[in-house]
Design a protein around this motif. Structure first.
Motif, PDB file in Angstrom:
ATOM      1  N   UNK A  91       0.831  -1.211   0.000  1.00  0.00           N
ATOM      2  CA  UNK A  91       0.000   0.000   0.000  1.00  0.00           C
ATOM      3  C   UNK A  91       0.862   1.257   0.000  1.00  0.00           C
ATOM      4  N   UNK A  92       1.959   1.194   0.740  1.00  0.00           N
ATOM      5  CA  UNK A  92       2.883   2.340   0.745  1.00  0.00           C
ATOM      6  C   UNK A  92       3.508   2.529  -0.632  1.00  0.00           C
ATOM      7  N   UNK A  93       3.779   1.416  -1.317  1.00  0.00           N
ATOM      8  CA  UNK A  93       4.343   1.511  -2.668  1.00  0.00           C
ATOM      9  C   UNK A  93       3.340   2.134  -3.626  1.00  0.00           C
ATOM     10  N   UNK A  94       2.061   1.784  -3.497  1.00  0.00           N
ATOM     11  CA  UNK A  94       1.020   2.388  -4.325  1.00  0.00           C
ATOM     12  C   UNK A  94       0.941   3.888  -4.061  1.00  0.00           C
ATOM     13  N   UNK A  95       1.024   4.282  -2.798  1.00  0.00           N
ATOM     14  CA  UNK A  95       0.969   5.698  -2.447  1.00  0.00           C
ATOM     15  C   UNK A  95       2.135   6.464  -3.070  1.00  0.00           C
ATOM     16  N   UNK A  96       3.335   5.901  -2.988  1.00  0.00           N
ATOM     17  CA  UNK A  96       4.514   6.562  -3.583  1.00  0.00           C
ATOM     18  C   UNK A  96       4.371   6.635  -5.099  1.00  0.00           C
ATOM     19  N   UNK A  97       3.856   5.563  -5.682  1.00  0.00           N
ATOM     20  CA  UNK A  97       3.674   5.503  -7.139  1.00  0.00           C
ATOM     21  C   UNK A  97       2.725   6.606  -7.619  1.00  0.00           C
ATOM     22  N   UNK A  98       1.585   6.728  -6.961  1.00  0.00           N
ATOM     23  CA  UNK A  98       0.618   7.757  -7.351  1.00  0.00           C
ATOM     24  C   UNK A  98       1.113   9.164  -7.047  1.00  0.00           C
TER      25      UNK A  98
END
Length: 307
Positions: free
Chosen positions: A169-176
């Motif tokens: 989820x943290x990776x998705x947040x950084x990606x967006x």
């Protein structure tokens, strides 16, 4: 009173500078509003996108409308566009120039809001966290589609326990956030390049048409201001005459009650001259109607010759 009159005259003579200042204040207000706004994404599938895009685009629409309302030339432009042609032709180039000038100033605050939200990234993360392809991230491989949607919806909620312990989820947040900031910087760069080209390529086009459009747009604005001031002065003098006539007609009743009748001052002749022979309501309405339907032509050569 003189100081206020000087300030008012300055605003009238420097309306363009005043509007630029108002647009700058609206831009600063948009930044202040966003920084003080408590952004709370619902973190629910089906609601995140509506909330995120609403925060990103609804306030800019309101700021855009405020920019149009505060810009006095927007009303002047609409009146010039909708008025009957009468004895004065309408120049489409002047209307286009006024419209572009109004839209450019009104768009400053909305663009600043959108760029600030993109650089911050919270709105884009909230709006598109549920739309991310989970196959790009390893942590969602052994999770059902329903659970994946709930996990992705909770990506904007950093305080949530699931979000705190899930690296995917943290990776998705950084990606967006990266995509949001890249989009924000790209829009800012495009606007800067467009402004640079518009400023430096302007001399390559016909400057005479631009100067004419700017001159007559300023003339329409100034003419409207002077007309309103003249109408106010005429209304004051007409009301003064009507009140004096009322007291004159009530002379007998005033004498019976031992009141002294107010006398007209020495400037009565000057007031009569300013009234221009309009002595009743029908004449005033006729003059105002003629001004709207039969705008006088922009030619004062005959009046100068008579002088």
């Amino acid at each position: 009173m003189d100081r206020f009159r000087m300030i008012f005259q300055y605003f009238q003579s420097n309306s363009e500078s005043v509007m630029n200042g108002i647009c700058g204040l609206l831009a600063l207000a948009s930044v202040k509003m966003y920084t003080s706004f408590d952004f709370s994404c619902p973190c629910l599938p089906g609601y995140n996108m509506a909330y995120g895009l609403g925060v990103m685009f609804v306030p800019p629409i309101a700021l855009f409308l405020c920019g149009l309302i505060l810009n006095r030339q927007s009303l002047v432009m609409l009146e010039e566009w909708r008025r009957p042609e009468g004895r004065r032709e309408k120049d489409p180039a002047v209307i286009r120039y006024m419209c572009s000038s109004i839209l450019q100033r009104a768009m400053v605050a909305p663009v600043v809001w959108i760029i600030v939200t993109l650089l911050d990234g919270k709105c884009l993360i909230c709006a598109f966290s549920s739309s991310v392809d989970p196959e790009k991230f390893v942590g969602f491989a052994n999770t059902s589609s329903v659970q994946v949607q709930h996990l992705l919806a909770k990506v904007p909620c950093k305080d949530d326990e699931v979000m705190r312990n899930n690296t995917s989820c943290k990776a998705v947040s950084r990606y967006l956030r990266c995509w949001s900031q890249a989009l924000g910087w790209s829009i800012l760069l495009i606007l800067i390049v467009a402004a640079f080209l518009a400023r430096w390529l302007r001399p390559c086009f016909n400057q005479a048409t631009l100067v004419q459009a700017r001159h007559w747009s300023n003339y329409i604005d100034v003419e409207q201001k002077i007309f309103e001031e003249t109408c106010c002065e005429h209304s004051r003098l007409f009301a003064h005459k009507c009140i004096l006539h009322f007291f004159e007609s009530m002379r007998r009743e005033i004498k019976l009650h031992s009141f002294s009748l107010p006398r007209e001052e020495e400037g009565a002749e000057g007031e009569e001259d300013l009234l221009r022979g309009t002595t009743d309501q029908k004449q005033v309405n006729k003059l105002l109607k003629m001004w709207y339907y039969e705008k006088p032509p922009l030619d004062i050569s005959q009046a100068i010759q008579r002088l």
